[in-house]
Motif scaffolding. Structure first.
Motif, PDB file in Angstrom:
ATOM      1  N   CYS A   1       0.833  -1.211   0.000  1.00 23.78           N
ATOM      2  CA  CYS A   1       0.000   0.000   0.000  1.00 23.78           C
ATOM      3  C   CYS A   1       0.867   1.261   0.000  1.00 23.78           C
ATOM      4  CB  CYS A   1      -0.925   0.019   1.214  1.00 23.78           C
ATOM      5  SG  CYS A   1      -2.241  -1.205   1.168  1.00 23.78           S
ATOM      6  N   ARG A   2       1.919   1.248   0.782  1.00 24.22           N
ATOM      7  CA  ARG A   2       2.808   2.419   0.849  1.00 24.22           C
ATOM      8  C   ARG A   2       3.515   2.643  -0.481  1.00 24.22           C
ATOM      9  NH1 ARG A   2       4.990   1.776   7.080  1.00 24.22           N
ATOM     10  NH2 ARG A   2       2.995   2.448   7.976  1.00 24.22           N
TER      11      ARG A   2
ATOM     12  N   LYS B   1      -4.823  -0.753   9.456  1.00 23.10           N
ATOM     13  CA  LYS B   1      -4.412  -0.398  10.826  1.00 23.10           C
ATOM     14  C   LYS B   1      -5.270  -1.137  11.848  1.00 23.10           C
ATOM     15  CE  LYS B   1      -2.498   4.139   9.809  1.00 23.10           C
ATOM     16  NZ  LYS B   1      -2.646   5.590  10.021  1.00 23.10           N
ATOM     17  N   TRP B   2      -6.535  -1.346  11.526  1.00 19.52           N
ATOM     18  CA  TRP B   2      -7.424  -2.108  12.409  1.00 19.52           C
ATOM     19  C   TRP B   2      -6.904  -3.534  12.557  1.00 19.52           C
ATOM     20  CZ3 TRP B   2     -10.287  -6.539  11.804  1.00 19.52           C
ATOM     21  CH2 TRP B   2     -11.197  -6.820  12.831  1.00 19.52           C
TER      22      TRP B   2
ATOM     23  N   GLU C   1      -4.378   1.228   3.468  1.00 20.01           N
ATOM     24  CA  GLU C   1      -3.473   1.223   4.624  1.00 20.01           C
ATOM     25  C   GLU C   1      -4.231   1.615   5.890  1.00 20.01           C
ATOM     26  OE1 GLU C   1       0.639   3.177   6.366  1.00 20.01           O
ATOM     27  OE2 GLU C   1       0.124   3.541   4.272  1.00 20.01           O
ATOM     28  N   GLU C   2      -5.113   2.574   5.793  1.00 21.43           N
ATOM     29  CA  GLU C   2      -5.918   2.984   6.952  1.00 21.43           C
ATOM     30  C   GLU C   2      -6.783   1.822   7.430  1.00 21.43           C
ATOM     31  OE1 GLU C   2      -7.031   5.337  10.017  1.00 21.43           O
ATOM     32  OE2 GLU C   2      -5.495   5.830   8.545  1.00 21.43           O
TER      33      GLU C   2
ATOM     34  N   TYR D   1      -3.482   4.929   0.489  1.00 23.24           N
ATOM     35  CA  TYR D   1      -3.636   5.323   1.883  1.00 23.24           C
ATOM     36  C   TYR D   1      -4.952   4.835   2.486  1.00 23.24           C
ATOM     37  CZ  TYR D   1       0.186   8.155   0.277  1.00 23.24           C
ATOM     38  OH  TYR D   1       1.366   8.555  -0.292  1.00 23.24           O
ATOM     39  N   ALA D   2      -5.980   4.695   1.670  1.00 23.95           N
ATOM     40  CA  ALA D   2      -7.269   4.208   2.179  1.00 23.95           C
ATOM     41  C   ALA D   2      -7.149   2.766   2.659  1.00 23.95           C
ATOM     42  CB  ALA D   2      -8.347   4.324   1.104  1.00 23.95           C
TER      43      ALA D   2
END
Length: 176
Positions: free
Chosen positions: A117-118, A130-131, A126-127, A123-124
């Motif tokens: 993703c990076r 995080k969960w 990747e967000e 970024y969506a």
């Protein structure tokens, strides 16, 4: 029509592929936990069985969360093939070792997808992931703690761990 859908997708092809692989991994985890639950049931460990039945359902939900995300983003989510998993274990310790190994593999996979993703500037996704990172921290902790307890109790008192697992909730930690 497919080309039009691809143009509308906000998920890069490499991320879509990785997420589909992760969906499969989550569903395989669900199947493995179901096998662990069955083994515990057959061996009179009712609460351990309940714990693994819950783990199985949770892993399925994790896979479905990714499946829906891909669909919602205009990507293509595939229903994964699930290979046969082992139904037999030598000991309760080997069950929890298998659970920990599976969780570590899932953590490694999530981290790999975050790297993709990076690189892709997604970024969506990747967000969203995080969960999963937070979830994996909890999953690995519980499996490690169970192994620590197994090592601390005499083998004839393994039912202590079985009773302890009756209090596992996903909003808290039964070992505190």
């Amino acid at each position: 029509m497919k080309d039009l859908a691809r143009l509308r997708s906000s998920v890069k092809e490499s991320v879509e592929l990785a997420l589909n692989q992760q969906i499969q991994m989550e569903m395989i985890s669900s199947s493995k936990y179901l096998a662990m639950a069955g083994w515990c049931d057959r061996n009179g460990l009712d609460h351990c069985a309940g714990f693994f039945y819950n783990q199985s359902e949770e892993e399925r939900k994790h896979g479905m969360k990714l499946f829906h995300y891909l669909c919602d983003q205009g990507g293509t989510a595939f229903s994964p093939e699930i290979p046969a998993v082992s139904q037999e274990f030598d000991t309760l310790r080997s069950v929890f070792e298998g659970a920990l190994d599976q969780e570590i593999a899932v953590t490694d996979s999530i981290n790999r997808i975050i790297g993709i993703c990076r690189r892709e500037g997604d970024y969506a996704t990747e967000e969203l992931l995080k969960w999963y990172v937070k979830e994996q921290m909890e999953e690995e902790y519980i499996a490690r703690r169970c192994l620590e307890l197994i090592d601390q109790i005499p083998s004839d008192q393994v039912y202590y761990l079985d009773k302890k697992l009756a209090s596992v909730t996903y909003d808290g930690n039964p070992f505190e």
